[in-house]
Design a protein around this motif. Structure first.
Motif, short mmCIF file in Angstrom:
data_model
loop_
_atom_site.label_atom_id
_atom_site.label_comp_id
_atom_site.label_asym_id
_atom_site.label_seq_id
_atom_site.Cartn_x
_atom_site.Cartn_y
_atom_site.Cartn_z
N HIS A 84 0.87 -1.18 0.00
CA HIS A 84 0.00 0.00 0.00
C HIS A 84 0.90 1.23 0.00
CE1 HIS A 84 -2.91 2.96 1.52
NE2 HIS A 84 -2.02 3.27 2.42
N THR A 85 0.55 2.24 -0.79
CA THR A 85 1.37 3.46 -0.87
C THR A 85 0.68 4.61 -0.16
OG1 THR A 85 2.14 2.74 -3.04
CG2 THR A 85 2.50 5.06 -2.48
N PHE A 86 1.46 5.29 0.68
CA PHE A 86 0.93 6.47 1.37
C PHE A 86 1.34 7.70 0.55
CE2 PHE A 86 0.85 9.75 4.69
CZ PHE A 86 -0.39 9.51 5.24
N HIS A 87 0.48 8.06 -0.41
CA HIS A 87 0.83 9.12 -1.37
C HIS A 87 1.21 10.46 -0.76
CE1 HIS A 87 -1.61 6.38 -3.94
NE2 HIS A 87 -0.62 6.63 -4.76
N PRO A 88 0.56 10.90 0.31
CA PRO A 88 0.88 12.25 0.80
C PRO A 88 2.36 12.45 1.15
CG PRO A 88 -1.19 11.51 1.75
CD PRO A 88 -0.61 10.34 1.01
N LEU A 89 3.11 11.35 1.35
CA LEU A 89 4.54 11.53 1.68
C LEU A 89 5.47 11.17 0.51
CD1 LEU A 89 4.64 10.30 5.40
CD2 LEU A 89 4.56 12.64 4.52
N LEU A 90 4.92 10.95 -0.66
CA LEU A 90 5.77 10.60 -1.81
C LEU A 90 6.76 11.71 -2.12
CD1 LEU A 90 3.53 8.87 -4.52
CD2 LEU A 90 5.28 7.85 -3.07
N TYR A 91 6.32 12.96 -1.95
CA TYR A 91 7.22 14.06 -2.29
C TYR A 91 8.45 14.06 -1.39
CZ TYR A 91 6.29 17.03 1.75
OH TYR A 91 6.25 17.52 3.02
N GLN A 92 8.33 13.49 -0.19
CA GLN A 92 9.50 13.42 0.70
C GLN A 92 10.46 12.32 0.27
OE1 GLN A 92 8.97 13.80 4.88
NE2 GLN A 92 7.54 15.48 4.68
N SER B 8 3.62 7.17 -7.71
CA SER B 8 3.93 5.86 -7.13
C SER B 8 5.32 5.89 -6.51
CB SER B 8 3.89 4.77 -8.21
OG SER B 8 4.95 4.98 -9.13
N LEU B 9 5.63 4.89 -5.73
CA LEU B 9 6.96 4.79 -5.10
C LEU B 9 8.08 4.68 -6.12
CD1 LEU B 9 6.50 2.66 -1.89
CD2 LEU B 9 7.52 4.91 -2.09
N PRO B 10 7.97 3.82 -7.12
CA PRO B 10 9.05 3.78 -8.11
C PRO B 10 9.26 5.13 -8.79
CG PRO B 10 7.66 1.85 -8.33
CD PRO B 10 6.97 2.75 -7.36
N GLU B 11 8.16 5.86 -9.04
CA GLU B 11 8.30 7.19 -9.68
C GLU B 11 9.00 8.17 -8.74
OE1 GLU B 11 4.37 6.80 -12.57
OE2 GLU B 11 4.29 8.12 -10.82
N ALA B 12 8.66 8.11 -7.46
CA ALA B 12 9.31 9.02 -6.50
C ALA B 12 10.80 8.70 -6.39
CB ALA B 12 8.63 8.89 -5.13
N SER B 13 11.14 7.41 -6.38
CA SER B 13 12.56 7.01 -6.30
C SER B 13 13.31 7.46 -7.55
CB SER B 13 12.68 5.49 -6.20
OG SER B 13 12.04 5.04 -5.05
N ARG B 14 12.65 7.32 -8.68
CA ARG B 14 13.29 7.70 -9.95
C ARG B 14 13.58 9.19 -9.97
NH1 ARG B 14 10.04 8.50 -14.63
NH2 ARG B 14 11.43 9.09 -16.30
N LEU B 15 12.63 9.98 -9.48
CA LEU B 15 12.83 11.44 -9.46
C LEU B 15 13.98 11.79 -8.52
CD1 LEU B 15 12.04 14.33 -10.09
CD2 LEU B 15 10.22 14.17 -8.38
N ARG B 16 14.00 11.18 -7.36
CA ARG B 16 15.08 11.46 -6.41
C ARG B 16 16.44 11.14 -7.03
NH1 ARG B 16 15.59 7.95 -1.03
NH2 ARG B 16 16.19 6.36 -2.51
N ASN B 17 16.55 9.96 -7.65
CA ASN B 17 17.83 9.58 -8.28
C ASN B 17 18.24 10.60 -9.33
OD1 ASN B 17 17.99 7.25 -6.77
ND2 ASN B 17 16.92 6.01 -8.28
N HIS B 18 17.26 11.03 -10.11
CA HIS B 18 17.55 11.97 -11.19
C HIS B 18 18.04 13.31 -10.64
CE1 HIS B 18 17.07 14.19 -14.97
NE2 HIS B 18 16.48 15.12 -14.24
N VAL B 19 17.32 13.83 -9.63
CA VAL B 19 17.68 15.14 -9.07
C VAL B 19 19.09 15.08 -8.46
CG1 VAL B 19 17.13 16.79 -7.23
CG2 VAL B 19 15.31 15.92 -8.69
N LEU B 20 19.36 14.04 -7.67
CA LEU B 20 20.67 13.94 -7.03
C LEU B 20 21.78 13.78 -8.08
CD1 LEU B 20 19.75 11.65 -4.00
CD2 LEU B 20 20.19 14.11 -3.97
#
Ligand SMILES: Cc1cc2nc3c(=O)[nH]c(=O)nc-3n(C[C@H](O)[C@H](O)[C@H](O)COP(=O)(O)OP(=O)(O)OC[C@H]3O[C@@H](n4cnc5c(N)ncnc54)[C@H](O)[C@@H]3O)c2cc1C
Length: 455
Positions: free
Chosen positions: A66-74, A153-165
């Protein structure tokens, strides 16, 4: 095959607005599609009376968490690890009669009363709850699908983090300063997700990346929040919207209101005012549409693809079928579609469970009424806006504290709460972001296959 069997256990009969289960003595199979806010709530509530009402409950999801969307941006801004905002579905129902089935639903066969999964399994149901949520909408804007980062989604949030860093690792000597496209992040959409993400990105770059990389000149970094309407956070009151804009600008976020994105390319964005921004990072939070499964159900839909539902959340003319959450086209007293929010999904999930039980007990179903308990959006480590019932408005630190408490409370699972609390405390005290590893594919795989550990 997963735990659920392929076997119809009884039939149901429909009477417009007052469906009743005419086989209340037999075991009754409830299949819930989607382990999101709505589906998890329905399953947990039904589990309480499963034995008494002779219910067999199966929850199906394309992910095992289950994904808790409100914290995906974190997650996307290195504040939290993916596993902190995902909860294994099996873990959540470890001591419960609810069974889990991993697979993506590709079809609902109403005649045979079966759900078909991409694994080629079929699940027979007596009652069906469709709660598969929503997806990003690109409104046909050129380049959005190819060149932007969605955050659903979680994979999308992880992908964005990797890209930004990775952008800030690209220049690895003081002589090779990053170019404009590397230093510019565009966030499309001035709703809560866009606001929260823009504020968190500013903190990530100014406090964390700059500390890590004193050799880089980050004074030219740009975080641009583009919103088509004339204000941020449209449902909020004027004073809250103004506070949000000013607070973001004070953090160095450029807020471009009344501006639409016309085209996105690999290294630039074209805006409706004729301006163009050099960037390789465009985050798309601007559009939501109902899940495409809604288009395949063969039922009436609202604008935006949501499923038209009866007042009790049943699908008209599809007996024993309910919709809950973002996919449900439920309306308020004024006939306006309810917002696509976790709070709505949770209340609808609860309502649907109660109606299923009522039908089992031969009682008429009831109308769904949404109780608005307010909305909140965070802007930075000590700032947020909150609109609560009875016209109460909070801004700044009190709103931020309320936001932290609510989100901690809403998270499912003790382990998730403990790990989020620990990371928040660490981030707050050290001005650091603990979760800033670039793990690329491995990270996405991890998010996809969250372990089934309980707790
Ligand atoms: C980034 C972001 C931030 C948000 N922040 C907030 C907030 O702060 N407050 C708030 O109230 N709301 C927020 N929302 C909205 C909120 O998350 C949604 O309204 C809520 O998740 C809807 O619940 P749901 O159960 O309908 O769908 P979801 O929670 O999305 O769950 C749908 C489930 O269905 C599964 N699924 C999808 N397709 C299939 C398929 N074909 N087969 C099987 N399973 C499938 C998915 O994997 C998912 O688990 C946010 C949304 C996003 C994207």
């Amino acid at each position: 095959m997963a735990d659920a069997e392929i076997r119809p256990t009884s039939g149901t009969d429909a009477t417009e607005g007052r469906e009743r289960d005419e086989h209340a003595g037999d075991e009754h199979h409830v299949v819930i599609l989607g382990a999101g806010f709505a589906g998890m709530t329905t399953a947990r509530r039904l589990a309480r009376t499963a034995e008494r009402d002779r219910l067999r409950i199966t929850i199906v999801d394309r992910h095992n968490y289950h994904t808790f969307h409100p914290l995906l941006y974190q997650v996307a801004t290195a504040g939290l690890e993916p596993h902190s905002v995902g909860r294994s579905v099996r873990g959540a129902f470890r001591r419960s009669p609810v069974r889990f089935c991993l697979g993506a639903v590709v079809e609902v066969d109403w005649d045979r009363r079966r759900v078909v999964l991409d694994t080629e399994q079929e699940l027979a149901f007596d009652t069906l709850v469709v709660a598969v949520g929503s997806s990003s909408a690109d409104y046909g804007i050129e380049g959005v699908a190819e060149h932007t980062f969605p955050l659903k989604s979680l994979p999308e949030a992880s992908r964005l983090r990797n890209h930004v860093l990775r952008q800030f690792e690209a220049a690895n000597t003081a002589a090779a300063q990053p170019d404009e496209a590397t230093l510019t992040v565009v966030v499309a959409g001035g709703g809560p997700t866009g606001v929260e993400l823009a504020g968190a990105l500013a903190e990530l770059v100014d406090r964390v990346v700059q500390n890590d990389r004193p050799d880089l000149d980050l004074s030219r970094r740009r975080i641009v929040l583009v919103e088509m309407l004339d204000s941020l956070l449209p449902p909020y009151r004027e004073a809250q919207r103004e506070h949000t804009r000013k607070a973001l600008e004070a953090r160095g976020v450029e807020v471009r209101l009344g501006t639409a994105i016309e085209r996105v390319e690999a290294d630039r964005v074209l805006l409706s005012d004729g301006d163009e921004l050099a960037t390789r990072t465009v985050v798309w939070t601007a559009g939501v549409r109902a899940h495409p499964l809604g288009d395949q159900l063969g039922v009436e839909q609202t604008k935006g693809g949501r499923v038209v539902v009866a007042p009790d959340l049943r699908i008209p003319d599809r007996h024993g079928a309910f919709v809950a959450g973002d996919l449900a086209g439920a309306t308020d007293r004024d006939g306006e579609l309810l917002p696509q929010l976790a709070a709505v999904a949770i209340q609808q999930g609860r309502h649907v469970a109660d109606q299923i039980v009522r039908r089992r007990r031969g009682l008429a179903t009831q109308r769904f009424r949404y109780r608005d308990k307010g909305t909140m959006a965070t802007i930075g480590r000590r700032d947020a806006v909150a609109e609560l019932p009875l016209g109460v408005q909070l801004r700044g630190l009190p709103a931020r504290v309320a936001w932290l408490a609510l989100h901690l409370f809403q998270l499912i699972g003790f382990r998730n709460r403990a790990s989020v609390l620990l990371d928040w405390t660490y981030n707050y005290l050290t001005y650091d972001k603990a979760a800033r590893l670039i793990l690329e594919q491995q990270e996405s795989d991890e998010a996809e296959q969250l372990s089934q550990r309980p707790g």
